[in-house]
Each structure stands twice: as C-alpha cells, then as structure tokens.
Design an enzyme around this catalytic site. Structure first.
Site, PDB file in Angstrom:
ATOM      1  N   HIS A  48       0.812  -1.215   0.000  1.00 53.78           N
ATOM      2  CA  HIS A  48       0.000   0.000   0.000  1.00 53.78           C
ATOM      3  C   HIS A  48       0.845   1.265   0.000  1.00 53.78           C
ATOM      4  O   HIS A  48       0.514   2.247  -0.668  1.00 53.78           O
ATOM      5  CB  HIS A  48      -0.934  -0.009   1.207  1.00 53.78           C
ATOM      6  CG  HIS A  48      -2.021  -1.034   1.085  1.00 53.78           C
ATOM      7  ND1 HIS A  48      -2.703  -1.527   2.168  1.00 53.78           N
ATOM      8  CD2 HIS A  48      -2.549  -1.661   0.007  1.00 53.78           C
ATOM      9  CE1 HIS A  48      -3.604  -2.409   1.762  1.00 53.78           C
ATOM     10  NE2 HIS A  48      -3.520  -2.500   0.461  1.00 53.78           N
ATOM     11  N   CYS A  95      -7.057  -5.441 -20.135  1.00 53.14           N
ATOM     12  CA  CYS A  95      -7.179  -4.394 -19.114  1.00 53.14           C
ATOM     13  C   CYS A  95      -6.375  -4.694 -17.844  1.00 53.14           C
ATOM     14  O   CYS A  95      -6.493  -3.962 -16.864  1.00 53.14           O
ATOM     15  CB  CYS A  95      -8.647  -4.167 -18.744  1.00 53.14           C
ATOM     16  SG  CYS A  95      -9.458  -5.611 -18.033  1.00 53.14           S
ATOM     17  N   GLU A 132     -10.770 -14.069 -17.576  1.00 52.20           N
ATOM     18  CA  GLU A 132      -9.736 -14.057 -16.536  1.00 52.20           C
ATOM     19  C   GLU A 132      -9.611 -15.409 -15.849  1.00 52.20           C
ATOM     20  O   GLU A 132      -8.886 -15.546 -14.866  1.00 52.20           O
ATOM     21  CB  GLU A 132     -10.058 -12.967 -15.514  1.00 52.20           C
ATOM     22  CG  GLU A 132     -11.474 -13.022 -14.988  1.00 52.20           C
ATOM     23  CD  GLU A 132     -11.871 -11.780 -14.213  1.00 52.20           C
ATOM     24  OE1 GLU A 132     -10.982 -11.124 -13.626  1.00 52.20           O
ATOM     25  OE2 GLU A 132     -13.072 -11.455 -14.187  1.00 52.20           O
ATOM     26  N   ASP A 136      -5.694 -11.765 -12.772  1.00 53.85           N
ATOM     27  CA  ASP A 136      -6.239 -13.029 -12.278  1.00 53.85           C
ATOM     28  C   ASP A 136      -5.883 -14.185 -13.201  1.00 53.85           C
ATOM     29  O   ASP A 136      -5.612 -15.294 -12.740  1.00 53.85           O
ATOM     30  CB  ASP A 136      -7.763 -12.935 -12.135  1.00 53.85           C
ATOM     31  CG  ASP A 136      -8.171 -12.288 -10.814  1.00 53.85           C
ATOM     32  OD1 ASP A 136      -7.322 -12.221  -9.907  1.00 53.85           O
ATOM     33  OD2 ASP A 136      -9.329 -11.867 -10.692  1.00 53.85           O
TER      34      ASP A 136
END
Length: 590
Positions: A198, A511, A440, A464
């Site tokens: 993060h 994407c 995916e 994924d």
C-alpha cells in the site's frame, strides 16, 4: 590531519516507484504500544463496552476521512485501499470475540482487543492462502489505530515533517502513507514490502521514488545520514560522493526530459508508423478519475470498476445513485466508449452485510458474476442504472469472472428483464448496447469460442488469469518471482483468446497489468488485440511507443515469442524490441 570522508555504501533493494531523490534520512521506528491490564468491576462493564464502541466509530470516522482525502488527491483507485480497513472495523467476529473476552476475563478493553487482534493476526499468518496472509498488515494498522484511540494517543503523522526528508522505516502502514506530503517526502525506503504494498501504491501515485525489500536499512541508517535513492533500479546509496550525485543528477534530468517527450504524444492518436490504430482506454474507479485520464490521453474507459461505488457505503447504493455516477462518466467521455464492469465483489472486495469472511479460498469462491446471479434484484438495479446511462453516452456492459457459457446466458437474460423494466418506465437506453465477457479464468480462455456466441467483445483480465494459470499470488514476497507474464503458458493462452476473438469478429481488449507495461504492449498488439486499457500515468509512454513502431514488426515479434519456451528468452525479446523502438529517447540514459 583532515578527517576522512564517510565511505559510500550501496544497498540493493526492489525498485518500487520510479524516480531519483537525495537528501537527509528520516528514520521512523514503530514502537510497541504499552497496553495496561487491569480488572473492570462488573458494574462498569457496560461503560467499557461503550468505550469500545466509541473507539470503533472514531476509527471508522478517521479512516473515512483519510479515504475521502486520498480520493480527492489521488483518485478512487488509491482510496480503495482503505475500504479493506473499514471491513476490518466491521468484522463481526473481531468485535464479538473482543466483547466475549471482556466478559470472560473482566479485563479492560484495550488489553482484550489487543489479545483478540493478535490471535486474528496469528491465524491469518498461519493460513496457506497467500493473499489472506497479506491482509495481516491491514489488521495491524486498524488494530493500532483503535488502541491508540482507546489510550488517548495520536497516530504518527508524516504531514508533520518540518523539512524535506527521505522516509526510512521497517514498513509504512497505509494510514501513514496517506499522510505523505509530496513537498516534504522526497522518497521512501522500507525494510520489507513489495511493489504492490500500500505504501508503494501511494508513493507511485504521487510520483515519489521508492525502494523496498532492503531488509535492515532502518537499523543501518540514522537521521543525520545523507542518502540517494534510485527508484528505477532499486538502489540506495549512503553517503554518495560528489561524482555519484552528479551522475544521478544527469540521470534524473534525462528521465524528466524523456517523460516530457512521452507527454507530447498524450493527446495524439495511437497510430503506428504503418497506419494501424490501437485503442487506448483508462482503468478508473469512479467519475473523479475521468479528468486525469483524459489529460493523459485516454480515448475512453476500458474498465470502470463499479464496485468502488458499492464499497463507499454500508449497504448497496440504490439505482438512482448508481445511475448518477455512471451517467457522469458517460457524459464526460462521450462519444468515447465506457466499459462498465458489473459488480465484482468477493475475493478481496467485500460488503459486510452480504459477506461473511469464512471462505477458505475467496478468490475462487462466491464472487463477481456468481454473487450477481444469486442476488438477481440487486444485479438488475445495477443493470438498469447502466442501461439508463447508455442513453447519454457510448456505454458498454462487461460481466466479470465468467467461467461458463451458462453464466453468460443467464446474465444476458437478466439484462433483457432489466431492459423490459426500463421500457415499462419509459426510460430511454441504447437498444443496441454491447455486452462483453471478462476473460480471466483459464476455463473461459479455452472455451471462449462458445462465449463469443453470446457477447460482442472480450476484455482479458491478465492479473487473475496469470495467477490462476501459474498458481502464484503476485503479492506474496516469497513467490512473487514466479508471477511471470512472460511465461509460455501465459503467452499461449493470450494467443488463444485473441485469435478466437478475431476469428469470431468480436472486439478484444486487455485491461490487466500487462496492458499497463510498455514492454508487453507490442506483443499484445502483435497478437491481435484491438485495445489496451491501463492506469492513466503510463498512457503517454504507450502512445509514444505505438506511434514509433510498425504493426508488422509487432506481429513478427509475436510469432517469435510464441516459438520460445524459456520465459527469460521471451522477456529478453520483448525488452530488446522496446529498446529498439524507443532508442531515440532511451539512448541518453544507456
């Protein structure tokens, strides 16, 4: 006798956020909280519970405020980090077990909450699911916040830096990263972490150089140390010489010049030297991301993550609220396309009212289209909102995590019901709205010829897809090196999907993270992808690359790559192709 100059020391870490910076270190050490333990008289137990409830509410208020500030400063994608923190605060098991601990032991709430939180952390660390292990940091961050509120203490605030410094720490919590002041934080160094932590996400979004995985840098460095950080190659130099500073000053200047060259192509069409066009879209999390995406050259939205809107609430937003958000994006981007991915809750994205976190493997469990098909009315609320937004813009619908032909057919039947309901209400929508499937899952990849009969486009979610193909969690430090987009299995699977889409004359985009890595873009285009969609920051570089190269050369590259069996050889081919196309701008820094 003159004192000797301090010796230059070089540390190697993981390049996490690009850039070069130098300055004094600011070493911050996370001190253990001193938690008192004392017995609570029975008559004061209710008061102690009230203290706990108020602390949870205050923590939620603080996190919501941080989330709002991050959404304003950096965008919805970065702000979603704090949705996971709110989920921790709302975890029924954590709250109820703390209350039971208080009743069973009669000890104060700080002690009981600390004990229960530690048990949760130990349980998560012992799980075999690597993603869930990574959530330990979220629990630790939230737990510390609640404890500090109960103790009347304040969190460390990096906004309080009085001068420009390079932050050095064992780790940076998401809450601390949210307090970065770009004017004061020159760079970030951490002992632990990965490119997907993060703190790194925050640093990258703000353009702050970062190097992670330095092991014990926080123990080696002091606040008086002068350091240089190279976020391009993952190098940290303690006591850099004048020669080193000069060399890196030139590097920084050259990199900035290169970025300006890239940005000069941002608003130009992504057309190759031999006249072929690649559509360039942006991945967004809400209306607030649109302006930045357009400025960086997006020609539409290839992925609108609609679950961002859901995760801002304690319950599902109604149709009108969804419609307002979707309409704003559609109108802003019109006439360019906007692909709205329907609700993709589950896995790492939860809504507490509808999910209990007890799945042993949530990424392959009850999520995305599986959730939507079971909660039909909630799903139709969203579908009607999307349909209505299509009346004012070029809107398309995409279903996530499709694994079978039956799921796609069932989703389309619900879409037809939603269309009929809009007609009954005299609500306008695009009668020819396009529907797509997100590919995916390996099962979908190898049956996409069947799926092609029921949709107008595919969008490949490489994140994924690669994890499922290779059984590798890219956020796990120990096995992240096995997450290889250049693995032959990945390349061949992409080729299968794209060639099948082309054979059935349907649009195919990409994407995932591969679409946002300039090294892989020529391969995707050469395999036959019609579109790539990525975060806005990288779009100028991709536009520049596309305009420099020829599609025929990218197709030849794809053929060579498909013949290779060694991931390293594939990466080398892709890197050399990129460097050859960009030699005019890369040559100064070689």
């Amino acid at each position: 006798m003159e004192s000797e100059m301090p010796k230059e020391i070089v540390l190697d870490g993981i390049a996490a956020s690009p850039g070069v910076a130098h300055g004094l270190a600011f070493v911050i050490l996370q001190k253990e909280l001193e938690i008192p333990v004392y017995e609570i008289p029975a008559k004061q137990l209710e008061h102690e519970k009230e203290r706990f409830e108020k602390a949870l509410l205050e923590a939620r208020r603080q996190i919501a405020q941080i989330r709002h500030e991050i959404a304003e400063r950096l965008g919805e994608n970065e702000a979603r980090i704090f949705d996971a923190h709110i989920m921790v605060l709302e975890d029924r098991a954590l709250i109820e077990e703390t209350l039971r601990e208080m009743e069973d032991t009669a000890y104060n709430v700080e002690y009981c909450f600390r004990e229960v939180s530690n048990r949760f952390i130990e349980a998560f660390e012992s799980l075999q699911d690597d993603y869930l292990k990574e959530r330990v940091k979220d629990i630790e961050d939230v737990s510390r916040r609640v404890l500090q509120i109960l103790l009347g203490q304040t969190q460390r605030n990096l906004m309080e830096l009085v001068s420009e410094r390079i932050i050095v720490s064992e780790d940076i919590t998401p809450s601390e990263a949210a307090g970065f002041d770009k004017k004061k934080v020159l760079g970030v160094l951490t002992d632990s972490g990965s490119r997907t932590s993060h703190a790194v996400i925050m640093a990258r979004s703000m353009g702050v150089p970062a190097v992670v995985g330095l092991h014990n840098a926080s123990e080696q460095l002091n606040n008086e140390d002068y350091i240089l950080i190279d976020g391009y190659d993952g190098i940290v130099i303690i006591n850099p010489t004048e020669e080193t500073l000069f060399r890196y000053g030139e590097l920084k200047s050259e990199r900035q010049t290169i970025q300006r060259v890239f940005e000069s192509s941002a608003l130009l069409p992504a057309t190759t030297a031999d006249g072929h066009r690649l559509e360039i879209g942006a991945n967004i999390g809400g209306p607030e991301d649109c302006e930045r995406a357009i400025e960086r050259g997006a020609e539409g939205v290839g992925l609108y993550r609609t679950e961002s809107l859901y995760m801002q609430h304690d319950s599902f937003p109604d149709e009108e609220e969804q419609y307002a958000a979707y309409r704003e994006v559609a109108e802003t981007l019109a006439p360019h396309p906007v692909i709205l991915r329907t609700l993709d809750l589950g896995g790492d994205k939860h809504l507490s009212d509808y999910f209990v976190q007890n799945e042993s493997n949530p990424f392959m469990g009850f999520r995305a289209i599986r959730f939507c098909l079971e909660h039909r009315e909630l799903f139709k609320d969203q579908l009607r909102a999307i349909l209505r937004a299509s009346a004012v813009g070029n809107v398309k619908i995409m279903y996530p995590m499709i694994s079978t032909q039956d799921e796609l057919v069932a989703a389309n039947l619900l879409l037809e019901e939603a269309k009929n309901e809009c007609r009954e209400r005299n609500q306008k929508f695009d009668e020819k709205i396009e529907v797509g499937a997100m590919i995916e899952i390996p099962g979908a990849a190898y049956t996409c010829d069947l799926l092609a009969e029921h949709c107008q486009f595919f969008s490949i979610g490489t994140n994924d897809l690669i994890q499922y193909l290779l059984a590798v969690d890219r956020v796990n430090d120990r096995i992240a090196h096995l997450y290889e987009p250049n693995h032959p299995a990945v390349i061949r699977t992409l080729n299968t999907i794209i060639s099948t889409a082309n054979k059935h004359n349907i649009h195919v985009g990409v994407c995932g993270e591969m679409a946002g890595d300039p090294i892989y873009v020529p391969l995707l285009f050469g395999l036959g992808a019609n579109e790539i969609s990525a975060t806005g920051t990288v779009l100028p570089e991709i536009k520049y690359l596309i305009r420099k190269m020829k599609l025929s050369d990218a197709q030849a590259l794809a053929k060579r790559v498909l013949k290779e069996s060694d991931p390293y050889a594939i990466k080398l081919l892709l890197t050399r192709f990129y460097e050859a196309q960009m030699s005019d701008v890369l040559e100064p820094i070689d």
